[in-house]
Design a protein around this motif. Structure first.
Motif, short mmCIF file in Angstrom:
data_model
loop_
_atom_site.label_atom_id
_atom_site.label_comp_id
_atom_site.label_asym_id
_atom_site.label_seq_id
_atom_site.Cartn_x
_atom_site.Cartn_y
_atom_site.Cartn_z
N ASP A 217 42.93 29.76 44.18
CA ASP A 217 41.82 30.47 44.24
C ASP A 217 41.23 30.35 45.85
N PHE B 126 36.74 34.84 36.10
CA PHE B 126 36.00 35.55 36.78
C PHE B 126 35.07 36.65 36.49
N VAL C 122 43.07 35.91 37.39
CA VAL C 122 41.66 35.46 37.37
C VAL C 122 41.02 35.81 35.95
N MET D 234 32.59 33.16 39.49
CA MET D 234 33.99 32.55 39.45
C MET D 234 33.69 31.12 38.88
N TYR E 259 40.54 43.02 36.25
CA TYR E 259 40.71 41.86 36.75
C TYR E 259 42.25 41.81 36.78
#
Length: 115
Positions: A89, A67, A63, A82, A59
């Motif tokens: 974002d 996420f 995030v 999310m 990732y």
């Protein structure tokens, strides 16, 4: 012919959640490198989350912890959950697949985080 179709984008308030889907056709996703990228206005496209065929999920730092990328091999669908969304974002989110050395892109889905 490989086709990737994203869906699930929209307008959400800060702190909210969305789940993006990427439906793949003309291909299999179970043993390929799948990923989500995003591009915000005026910024370069960036990798958000990557799920290699046999490796660890990665990732972007921005995030991490919010996420989650996953795949449903039976349905040939890749997801991006999310949570705790932030205004930063906001972007167009793209699904990608690396297949036999070629990168395939979907058309993108808009995510807007705003109050």
């Amino acid at each position: 012919q490989v086709q990737l179709v994203e869906s699930g984008g929209g307008l959400v308030q800060p702190g909210g959640s969305l789940r993006l889907s990427c439906a793949a056709s003309g291909t299999v996703i179970s043993a390929t490198d799948m990923a989500w990228h995003r591009q915000a206005p005026g910024k370069e496209r960036e990798l958000v989350a990557r799920m290699p065929a046999g490796g660890n999920v990665r990732y972007a730092d921005s995030v991490m912890g919010r996420f989650t990328i996953s795949r449903d091999n039976t349905l040939t669908t890749v997801y991006l959950q999310m949570n705790s969304l932030k205004p930063e974002d906001t972007a167009v989110y793209y699904c990608t697949q690396v297949l036999r050395g070629r990168v395939y892109w979907g058309q993108g889905t808009q995510v807007t985080v705003s109050s």
